[in-house]
Scaffold this active site. Sequence first.
Site, mmCIF file in Angstrom:
data_model
loop_
_atom_site.group_PDB
_atom_site.id
_atom_site.type_symbol
_atom_site.label_atom_id
_atom_site.label_comp_id
_atom_site.label_asym_id
_atom_site.label_seq_id
_atom_site.Cartn_x
_atom_site.Cartn_y
_atom_site.Cartn_z
ATOM 1 C CB ALA A 65 -32.012 13.580 -80.284
ATOM 2 C CD GLU A 107 -38.945 12.288 -76.161
ATOM 3 O OE1 GLU A 107 -37.892 12.616 -76.744
ATOM 4 O OE2 GLU A 107 -39.054 11.274 -75.456
ATOM 5 C CD GLU A 127 -38.237 9.360 -80.477
ATOM 6 O OE1 GLU A 127 -39.309 9.120 -81.074
ATOM 7 O OE2 GLU A 127 -38.053 10.411 -79.827
HETATM 8 C C1 3H9 Z 1 -34.791 11.585 -80.875
HETATM 9 O O1 3H9 Z 1 -35.254 12.682 -80.968
HETATM 10 C C2 3H9 Z 1 -34.536 10.875 -79.592
HETATM 11 C C3 3H9 Z 1 -35.223 11.461 -78.402
HETATM 12 O O2 3H9 Z 1 -36.398 10.786 -78.064
HETATM 13 C C4 3H9 Z 1 -34.349 11.276 -77.186
HETATM 14 C C5 3H9 Z 1 -33.597 12.406 -76.759
HETATM 15 C C6 3H9 Z 1 -32.945 12.190 -75.430
HETATM 16 N N1 3H9 Z 1 -30.263 15.230 -86.478
HETATM 17 O O3 3H9 Z 1 -34.403 15.160 -94.203
HETATM 18 P P1 3H9 Z 1 -33.860 16.416 -94.784
HETATM 19 C C7 3H9 Z 1 -30.332 16.810 -91.375
HETATM 20 S S1 3H9 Z 1 -34.328 10.738 -82.256
HETATM 21 C C8 3H9 Z 1 -29.240 15.576 -87.276
HETATM 22 O O4 3H9 Z 1 -33.138 16.327 -96.082
HETATM 23 P P2 3H9 Z 1 -36.510 17.445 -95.139
HETATM 24 C C9 3H9 Z 1 -30.294 15.878 -92.566
HETATM 25 O O5 3H9 Z 1 -29.290 14.916 -92.438
HETATM 26 C C10 3H9 Z 1 -34.533 11.887 -83.597
HETATM 27 N N2 3H9 Z 1 -29.411 15.969 -88.566
HETATM 28 O O6 3H9 Z 1 -34.960 17.572 -94.872
HETATM 29 C C11 3H9 Z 1 -30.055 16.871 -93.704
HETATM 30 O O7 3H9 Z 1 -28.677 17.183 -93.677
HETATM 31 P P3 3H9 Z 1 -27.909 17.507 -95.055
HETATM 32 C C12 3H9 Z 1 -35.918 11.888 -84.033
HETATM 33 C C13 3H9 Z 1 -30.652 15.968 -89.039
HETATM 34 O O8 3H9 Z 1 -37.021 18.828 -95.210
HETATM 35 C C14 3H9 Z 1 -30.821 18.111 -93.251
HETATM 36 O O9 3H9 Z 1 -30.996 17.986 -91.839
HETATM 37 N N3 3H9 Z 1 -36.054 12.752 -85.158
HETATM 38 C C15 3H9 Z 1 -31.744 15.600 -88.265
HETATM 39 O O10 3H9 Z 1 -36.786 16.514 -96.270
HETATM 40 C C16 3H9 Z 1 -32.181 18.238 -93.901
HETATM 41 O O11 3H9 Z 1 -32.901 17.038 -93.675
HETATM 42 C C17 3H9 Z 1 -36.076 12.289 -86.412
HETATM 43 O O12 3H9 Z 1 -35.930 11.111 -86.649
HETATM 44 C C18 3H9 Z 1 -31.523 15.217 -86.926
HETATM 45 N N4 3H9 Z 1 -32.523 14.876 -86.113
HETATM 46 O O13 3H9 Z 1 -37.120 16.761 -93.834
HETATM 47 C C19 3H9 Z 1 -36.311 13.309 -87.486
HETATM 48 N N5 3H9 Z 1 -32.872 15.674 -89.023
HETATM 49 O O14 3H9 Z 1 -28.621 18.669 -95.618
HETATM 50 C C20 3H9 Z 1 -35.400 13.109 -88.642
HETATM 51 C C21 3H9 Z 1 -32.470 16.110 -90.230
HETATM 52 O O15 3H9 Z 1 -26.516 17.777 -94.600
HETATM 53 N N6 3H9 Z 1 -35.554 14.136 -89.635
HETATM 54 N N7 3H9 Z 1 -31.137 16.280 -90.247
HETATM 55 O O16 3H9 Z 1 -28.054 16.272 -95.887
HETATM 56 C C22 3H9 Z 1 -36.543 14.144 -90.548
HETATM 57 O O17 3H9 Z 1 -37.451 13.339 -90.506
HETATM 58 C C23 3H9 Z 1 -36.470 15.176 -91.643
HETATM 59 O O18 3H9 Z 1 -35.160 15.638 -91.678
HETATM 60 C C24 3H9 Z 1 -37.425 16.376 -91.496
HETATM 61 C C25 3H9 Z 1 -37.094 17.399 -92.599
HETATM 62 C C26 3H9 Z 1 -38.865 15.911 -91.648
HETATM 63 C C27 3H9 Z 1 -37.262 17.050 -90.176
#
Ligand code: 3H9
Length: 654
Positions: A65, A107, A127
């Site tokens: 999300a 999901e 989450e």
């Molecule tokens: C969920 O999904 C709830 C569901 O169950 C329910 C739905 C109904 N959203 O980390 P990075 C941005 S809860 C918004 O530096 P990497 C981040 O801020 C969600 N922004 O890259 C950054 O922005 P900026 C569950 C996001 O390559 C840029 O993307 N998901 C999101 O080191 C690059 O990120 C998670 O918890 C997001 N979801 O790592 C996953 N994700 O460049 C969270 C990233 O402006 N994300 N951004 O600073 C991660 O774990 C890592 O970002 C990922 C990439 C591994 C994907």
Amino acid sequence: MKLSDPVTISQKGDLTIVTIDNPPVNATSQAVRAGLLEAVTRIEAMPEVAAVVLACAGRTFVAGADITELGKPPREPHLPDVIAAIEASRVPWVAAIKGAALGGGLEIALGCHGRVAAPGAKLGLPEVTLGIVPGAGGTVRLPRLIAGADALDMITTGKPVSAEKAMKTGLVDTVAGDDLLDAATERARALAAEGRPAPLLDRDPVAPLSDAEWDAAAERLRKKSRGQVSPLEALAALRDAATLPAREALTKERARFLRLSASDEAAALRHVFFSERRAGASLKAADAAPADLAHVGVIGGGTMGAGIAAALLLSGSRVSLIERDEASCAAAAGRVTGILDGSHKRGLLDDAGLADASGRLETGSDYAALTPCELVIEAVFEDMDVKTEVFARLDAIMAPDAILASNTSYLDVNALAIRTARPERVIGLHFFSPAHVMKLLEVVRTDRVSDRALATAGALAKRLRKTPVVAGVCDGFIGNRIMSAYRRECDFMLEEGALPWQIDAAMRGFGFAMGIYAVQDMAGLDVAWAMRKRRAATRPADERYSRIADRLCEMGRFGRKTDAGWYHYEDGKPVPDPLVEGIILEESERLGIARRDFSEADIVARIMSLMQAEAQAVLDEGIAEGPTDIDVTMILGYGFPRHKGGPMFLAGRV
Ligand code: 3H9
């Protein structure tokens, strides 16, 4: 065909490829959800389509999300409805997973009828690390695809698994070779030929846990989660999913997700998520090429130096480690090898990786070995004279643009810098012990630091996968300065009526893994004592000063290493000590303080207000670049409970 901005569909014979393109991480923002729903509707009306591959542009599958949308009222279409539509499609959908499929991304993949992952992809439901539980069917569908115990582990820890592990547990059907899209296409065709598999919601849980196993898991989590509620909520959701009809469990999961999304814990964890990514922004902005980090010099092979060397080796660098003499070199090499062996035992390095990392270490006592390096980090004894001498020697032999870093934890890096011929190349790199594990790197910017030195610190943090925060020069920089102010305040509370074990219990109750006195015993009381003695001459006479710690040290009580400090130790376990209590009572009496009772809430309130006051001073003096950096420092470096968001978050100052 373009449906909404981020979703397109294209035809490949009788297959349809649906592509999500929503940089940077293809999060399921409202436009993506709407686009996907429209794709399903269109495909249902296209009788010529036999199967669908769901793919993503960019470097990753859907990473979940959009975290900026969490905590706000959700906008239609909701993700559970989009996934239900995919799951109910008349044709099989296959998710082509590269990079990461996380949270709502996984999901969606669970709503598909098949999953193919690229090698190295990560799949997870993180989450709980955001203070919530999966909200689009993760807790219901995952245990209907993989064994209950595996689902419990993934969902309550939030840790992703590799594609290879996912294949073993049955989470993905296959790991692709070179071409993910080809492999996913092949899988989609096979499913079309076999007939679409039953949706997960219509299946029974796989290897469900017994009541006793659920209870034991809940007990384990309660002990581990230190007051954080989301892991226990996730367990409860999974238990519902195992015991209730699937669709009923889905409704309960969604209600739980919405309730938790609005919680303080979730707000705190979202704050930490974005603060960590914002940290060290000024390093990224530095306008210069960083030093080459392929070969780095380290001076000093004690605990810190060895940890830094190991971190560098694990990141792929070659390391020249300098020690005084042959015996010290051998001891240092032993320490580094011990760390690498530990990584090997934990499965972080395979046999070849261990041999490779060990082969990149060289030790010696001749500084000449450092001359090819563009970065040298000294981690010698914490003493200005010793460090000054090291810098003088480096200054004389290193190339003019080589960066010289000090791993000091509180000394004046400006003073070190100006004694060299090129102060602009000197920088502080404060690592935390164990240096190969701890995620924080405090980068100390001197008055004359060059952009190249800053860029190098940023590049190093990235290479070592650490989070950098930038600190100005002051005694203790951001972290140790706040910690020593707060330690001092705890000692004052002892004089006023509290006891060390009460303060420690209050801190554990708040969410710290250990209390401040147990931590001091572990680190050893002698180092701080030596520092206090050095400063005694310059301490203002009217400054409040607690003598309790000095009295313990005078008795040779240096903590765990002497089996006695703030506690005494029985079989390695800390036990409250009447002798320490006696000293504290004597000090209260000597100072004429009438002792009073402190509740846990009093103790926590006093610690928080002191931390927040010192943090504000750090900010006002320009030592920290922003309040979020202070929170990141306290969480990653000093065990401040992440789910509380940090002292500045709690004070409402971010
Ligand atoms: C969920 O999904 C709830 C569901 O169950 C329910 C739905 C109904 N959203 O980390 P990075 C941005 S809860 C918004 O530096 P990497 C981040 O801020 C969600 N922004 O890259 C950054 O922005 P900026 C569950 C996001 O390559 C840029 O993307 N998901 C999101 O080191 C690059 O990120 C998670 O918890 C997001 N979801 O790592 C996953 N994700 O460049 C969270 C990233 O402006 N994300 N951004 O600073 C991660 O774990 C890592 O970002 C990922 C990439 C591994 C994907």
